[in-house]
Design a protein around this motif. Sequence first.
Motif, PDB file in Angstrom:
ATOM      1  N   ARG A  66     -41.781 -20.699   4.354  1.00 36.01           N
ATOM      2  CA  ARG A  66     -41.849 -21.503   3.314  1.00 36.01           C
ATOM      3  C   ARG A  66     -41.356 -22.651   3.970  1.00 36.01           C
ATOM      4  O   ARG A  66     -41.899 -23.862   3.581  1.00 36.01           O
ATOM      5  N   GLU A  67     -40.462 -22.673   4.883  1.00 37.73           N
ATOM      6  CA  GLU A  67     -39.879 -23.829   5.668  1.00 37.73           C
ATOM      7  C   GLU A  67     -40.413 -24.065   6.936  1.00 37.73           C
ATOM      8  O   GLU A  67     -39.990 -25.085   7.665  1.00 37.73           O
ATOM      9  N   LEU A  68     -41.547 -23.864   7.323  1.00 35.67           N
ATOM     10  CA  LEU A  68     -42.152 -23.766   8.548  1.00 35.67           C
ATOM     11  C   LEU A  68     -42.319 -25.013   9.324  1.00 35.67           C
ATOM     12  O   LEU A  68     -41.923 -25.076  10.342  1.00 35.67           O
ATOM     13  N   PHE A  69     -42.755 -25.911   8.483  1.00 39.50           N
ATOM     14  CA  PHE A  69     -43.327 -27.103   9.271  1.00 39.50           C
ATOM     15  C   PHE A  69     -42.045 -28.253   9.562  1.00 39.50           C
ATOM     16  O   PHE A  69     -41.888 -28.755  10.621  1.00 39.50           O
ATOM     17  N   ARG A  70     -41.133 -27.986   8.763  1.00 36.44           N
ATOM     18  CA  ARG A  70     -39.641 -28.587   9.059  1.00 36.44           C
ATOM     19  C   ARG A  70     -39.084 -27.895  10.416  1.00 36.44           C
ATOM     20  O   ARG A  70     -38.746 -28.696  11.313  1.00 36.44           O
ATOM     21  N   LEU A  71     -39.016 -26.753  10.410  1.00 38.06           N
ATOM     22  CA  LEU A  71     -38.480 -25.940  11.410  1.00 38.06           C
ATOM     23  C   LEU A  71     -39.397 -26.175  12.613  1.00 38.06           C
ATOM     24  O   LEU A  71     -38.679 -26.200  13.679  1.00 38.06           O
ATOM     25  N   GLU A  72     -40.380 -26.161  12.745  1.00 40.14           N
ATOM     26  CA  GLU A  72     -41.249 -26.359  13.889  1.00 40.14           C
ATOM     27  C   GLU A  72     -40.794 -27.721  14.577  1.00 40.14           C
ATOM     28  O   GLU A  72     -40.796 -28.009  15.623  1.00 40.14           O
ATOM     29  N   ARG A  73     -40.807 -28.880  13.383  1.00 40.05           N
ATOM     30  CA  ARG A  73     -40.172 -30.039  14.020  1.00 40.05           C
ATOM     31  C   ARG A  73     -38.912 -30.107  14.791  1.00 40.05           C
ATOM     32  O   ARG A  73     -38.713 -30.688  15.691  1.00 40.05           O
ATOM     33  N   LEU A  74     -38.012 -29.346  14.166  1.00 40.55           N
ATOM     34  CA  LEU A  74     -36.530 -29.220  14.771  1.00 40.55           C
ATOM     35  C   LEU A  74     -36.596 -28.344  16.187  1.00 40.55           C
ATOM     36  O   LEU A  74     -35.917 -28.801  17.000  1.00 40.55           O
ATOM     37  N   ALA A  75     -37.543 -27.269  16.060  1.00 38.39           N
ATOM     38  CA  ALA A  75     -37.375 -26.587  17.439  1.00 38.39           C
ATOM     39  C   ALA A  75     -38.181 -27.685  18.517  1.00 38.39           C
ATOM     40  O   ALA A  75     -37.857 -27.409  19.464  1.00 38.39           O
ATOM     41  N   GLN A  76     -39.093 -28.391  18.224  1.00 39.65           N
ATOM     42  CA  GLN A  76     -39.800 -29.198  19.044  1.00 39.65           C
ATOM     43  C   GLN A  76     -38.781 -30.162  19.728  1.00 39.65           C
ATOM     44  O   GLN A  76     -38.793 -30.525  20.682  1.00 39.65           O
ATOM     45  N   HIS A  77     -37.943 -30.635  18.801  1.00 40.70           N
ATOM     46  CA  HIS A  77     -36.914 -31.463  19.064  1.00 40.70           C
ATOM     47  C   HIS A  77     -35.941 -30.948  20.147  1.00 40.70           C
ATOM     48  O   HIS A  77     -35.207 -31.564  21.222  1.00 40.70           O
ATOM     49  N   PHE A  78     -35.675 -29.644  20.044  1.00 41.06           N
ATOM     50  CA  PHE A  78     -34.600 -29.142  21.005  1.00 41.06           C
ATOM     51  C   PHE A  78     -35.170 -28.377  22.115  1.00 41.06           C
ATOM     52  O   PHE A  78     -34.574 -28.303  23.160  1.00 41.06           O
ATOM     53  N   LEU A  79     -36.481 -27.858  22.233  1.00 43.48           N
ATOM     54  CA  LEU A  79     -36.779 -27.286  23.358  1.00 43.48           C
ATOM     55  C   LEU A  79     -37.696 -28.353  24.194  1.00 43.48           C
ATOM     56  O   LEU A  79     -38.377 -29.332  24.044  1.00 43.48           O
ATOM     57  N   ARG A  80     -37.325 -28.177  25.475  1.00 42.68           N
ATOM     58  CA  ARG A  80     -37.903 -28.951  26.653  1.00 42.68           C
ATOM     59  C   ARG A  80     -39.286 -28.866  26.766  1.00 42.68           C
ATOM     60  O   ARG A  80     -40.006 -29.705  27.107  1.00 42.68           O
ATOM     61  N   LYS A  81     -39.742 -27.502  26.695  1.00 41.22           N
ATOM     62  CA  LYS A  81     -41.156 -27.196  26.694  1.00 41.22           C
ATOM     63  C   LYS A  81     -41.526 -26.077  25.807  1.00 41.22           C
ATOM     64  O   LYS A  81     -40.600 -25.112  25.601  1.00 41.22           O
ATOM     65  N   PRO A  82     -42.536 -26.156  25.250  1.00 43.53           N
ATOM     66  CA  PRO A  82     -42.918 -25.016  24.240  1.00 43.53           C
ATOM     67  C   PRO A  82     -43.202 -23.628  24.985  1.00 43.53           C
ATOM     68  O   PRO A  82     -43.196 -23.570  26.024  1.00 43.53           O
ATOM     69  N   PHE A  83     -42.831 -22.629  24.102  1.00 43.42           N
ATOM     70  CA  PHE A  83     -42.678 -21.145  24.438  1.00 43.42           C
ATOM     71  C   PHE A  83     -44.469 -20.984  24.863  1.00 43.42           C
ATOM     72  O   PHE A  83     -45.365 -21.423  24.222  1.00 43.42           O
ATOM     73  N   ARG A  84     -44.547 -20.053  25.774  1.00 48.66           N
ATOM     74  CA  ARG A  84     -45.876 -19.644  26.392  1.00 48.66           C
ATOM     75  C   ARG A  84     -46.574 -18.877  25.120  1.00 48.66           C
ATOM     76  O   ARG A  84     -45.812 -18.303  24.343  1.00 48.66           O
ATOM     77  N   THR A  85     -48.017 -18.725  25.139  1.00 54.17           N
ATOM     78  CA  THR A  85     -48.382 -17.748  24.081  1.00 54.17           C
ATOM     79  C   THR A  85     -47.926 -16.504  24.088  1.00 54.17           C
ATOM     80  O   THR A  85     -47.906 -16.026  22.754  1.00 54.17           O
ATOM     81  N   GLN A  86     -47.657 -15.562  25.084  1.00 52.89           N
ATOM     82  CA  GLN A  86     -47.186 -14.426  25.100  1.00 52.89           C
ATOM     83  C   GLN A  86     -45.777 -14.313  24.752  1.00 52.89           C
ATOM     84  O   GLN A  86     -45.334 -13.291  24.461  1.00 52.89           O
ATOM     85  N   ASP A  87     -45.068 -15.464  24.527  1.00 53.79           N
ATOM     86  CA  ASP A  87     -43.709 -15.624  24.193  1.00 53.79           C
ATOM     87  C   ASP A  87     -43.478 -16.126  22.637  1.00 53.79           C
ATOM     88  O   ASP A  87     -42.338 -16.629  22.215  1.00 53.79           O
ATOM     89  N   LEU A  88     -44.685 -16.070  21.753  1.00 60.14           N
ATOM     90  CA  LEU A  88     -44.556 -16.892  20.734  1.00 60.14           C
ATOM     91  C   LEU A  88     -43.572 -15.788  19.633  1.00 60.14           C
ATOM     92  O   LEU A  88     -43.157 -16.385  18.593  1.00 60.14           O
ATOM     93  N   ASP A  89     -43.133 -14.615  19.819  1.00 64.00           N
ATOM     94  CA  ASP A  89     -42.167 -13.859  19.096  1.00 64.00           C
ATOM     95  C   ASP A  89     -40.935 -14.584  19.377  1.00 64.00           C
ATOM     96  O   ASP A  89     -40.211 -14.395  18.222  1.00 64.00           O
ATOM     97  N   LEU A  90     -40.640 -15.059  20.496  1.00 65.43           N
ATOM     98  CA  LEU A  90     -39.523 -15.939  20.595  1.00 65.43           C
ATOM     99  C   LEU A  90     -39.466 -17.126  19.847  1.00 65.43           C
ATOM    100  O   LEU A  90     -38.357 -17.657  19.260  1.00 65.43           O
ATOM    101  N   GLN A  91     -40.705 -17.744  19.846  1.00 67.36           N
ATOM    102  CA  GLN A  91     -40.858 -19.035  19.071  1.00 67.36           C
ATOM    103  C   GLN A  91     -40.509 -18.568  17.519  1.00 67.36           C
ATOM    104  O   GLN A  91     -39.674 -19.341  16.846  1.00 67.36           O
ATOM    105  N   ALA A  92     -41.017 -17.488  17.235  1.00 68.51           N
ATOM    106  CA  ALA A  92     -40.610 -17.019  15.798  1.00 68.51           C
ATOM    107  C   ALA A  92     -39.414 -16.779  15.541  1.00 68.51           C
ATOM    108  O   ALA A  92     -38.714 -17.248  14.312  1.00 68.51           O
TER     109      ALA A  92
END
Length: 438
Positions: free
Chosen positions: A49-75
């Motif tokens: 329900r809050e996904l797009f806000r959470l994604e923006r926050l994650a992008q702010h704190f991550l130096r680089k995005p998670f790899r495709t095989q690590d999207l469980d960590l993104q979740a």
Amino acid sequence: MNIRALAANVLAPLLRQHGSLSTHLPDALVHCPEQDRALLQQLCYGTMRELFRLERLAQHFLRKPFRTQDLDLQALLLIGLWQLRASRIPAHAALNETVSATEDLNKAWAGKLLNAILRRYQREHSEVEAELANDPVFQWNHPQWFISKLMHNWPDHWQDILSANDTQAPMTLRVNKRLLTRKKALDRLSEAGLEAKACAYSPDGITLKKPADVAALPGFAEGALSVQDEAAQLAAGLLATEPGDRVLDACAAPGGKLCHLLEQNTQLKEVVAVELEPERARRIHDNLHRLGLQLECQVLTADATSHDWWDGQLFDRILVDAPCSATGVIRRHPDIKLLRQGEDIAALAGIQLGILTNLWGLLKPGGRLVYATCSIFSQENERIIERFLKQQPDARHQSIDADWGEARPYGRQLFPQVDGHDGFYYAVLNKQADDTQA
């Protein structure tokens, strides 16, 4: 398994655009201890329900995005952020359990990373959210294409729609008038300690103040009550069936409108339901059997864009519950914001017009067709009707005289309402009678 890890395994495929909450969560619930199932659902639905806000926050704190095989960590990171930002879960429990979940995912190396990000959010959340406040995706918690399209479609309503989309939908019931009155149903709910009120627009609708397990609803097992949003309950009345009518419900799954129609009408000549997908057709059978209506309807697994299944006998009434973007029911299915793409709308509009055109030939002269979607985009709704009327000289649009929704040049549009009905669209078309019958 750690419940946060289980939730991450549910959400990771969605981040890859594979499946949905309704396809992945049920299996996870089976493997979840009963006492933790409510928490698992809360983590999954709350995060989506809050996904797009959470994604923006994650992008702010991550130096680089998670790899495709690590999207469980993104979740898992999104789940952790949601707990700290929007849940009542104590912060220390949210932190410890989320970081520990990396071990259950066999990615303990990421524990320090998630711990650092979540603690930074705890310290810096006010400043970071103030910095993101002017970002429309963060502010409105929807993808940019959705916001832009909504602003174009509904310049006077888009903000209210977006806000309503992020609320939890109420639990609404439909009373089976074959078995009891709405007043009696309200009395029985009150006796069971369930606070409820009559719906404003559906004469058969009841909204619970708080959601309840269907097993706790008096009369549910016997078919006296069904779960159905108020907006969806309006279809049966618009069909205006008469004794002896032959009725078609196209794209009928899961069968709520079909069952409502049968509950209201005991003297119909024949009712046929068509559903393309076998699994969804089974849900129609399940609903019919629970209500004892299985002998009053013929269910066909068939394609509404063809005539292969049709026996050649015309129908007096047709309900076209067209496949759509489902953008009116985001409150119930928050993953729609992620899974639906802007280009899907034009493709769906082509399917909708094709179904409508095909089924029009199955309607008797003098008959009525009701077109319905749970979409809030005019491209799937009034524009479909406008295009159809230009193609069909024997089709006549009938305005809907009602106190619900907003009147449009063609049909009526309902918007999602906080503590009320979902977003929905209806249009009524009448087929001009033959000259010999005029």
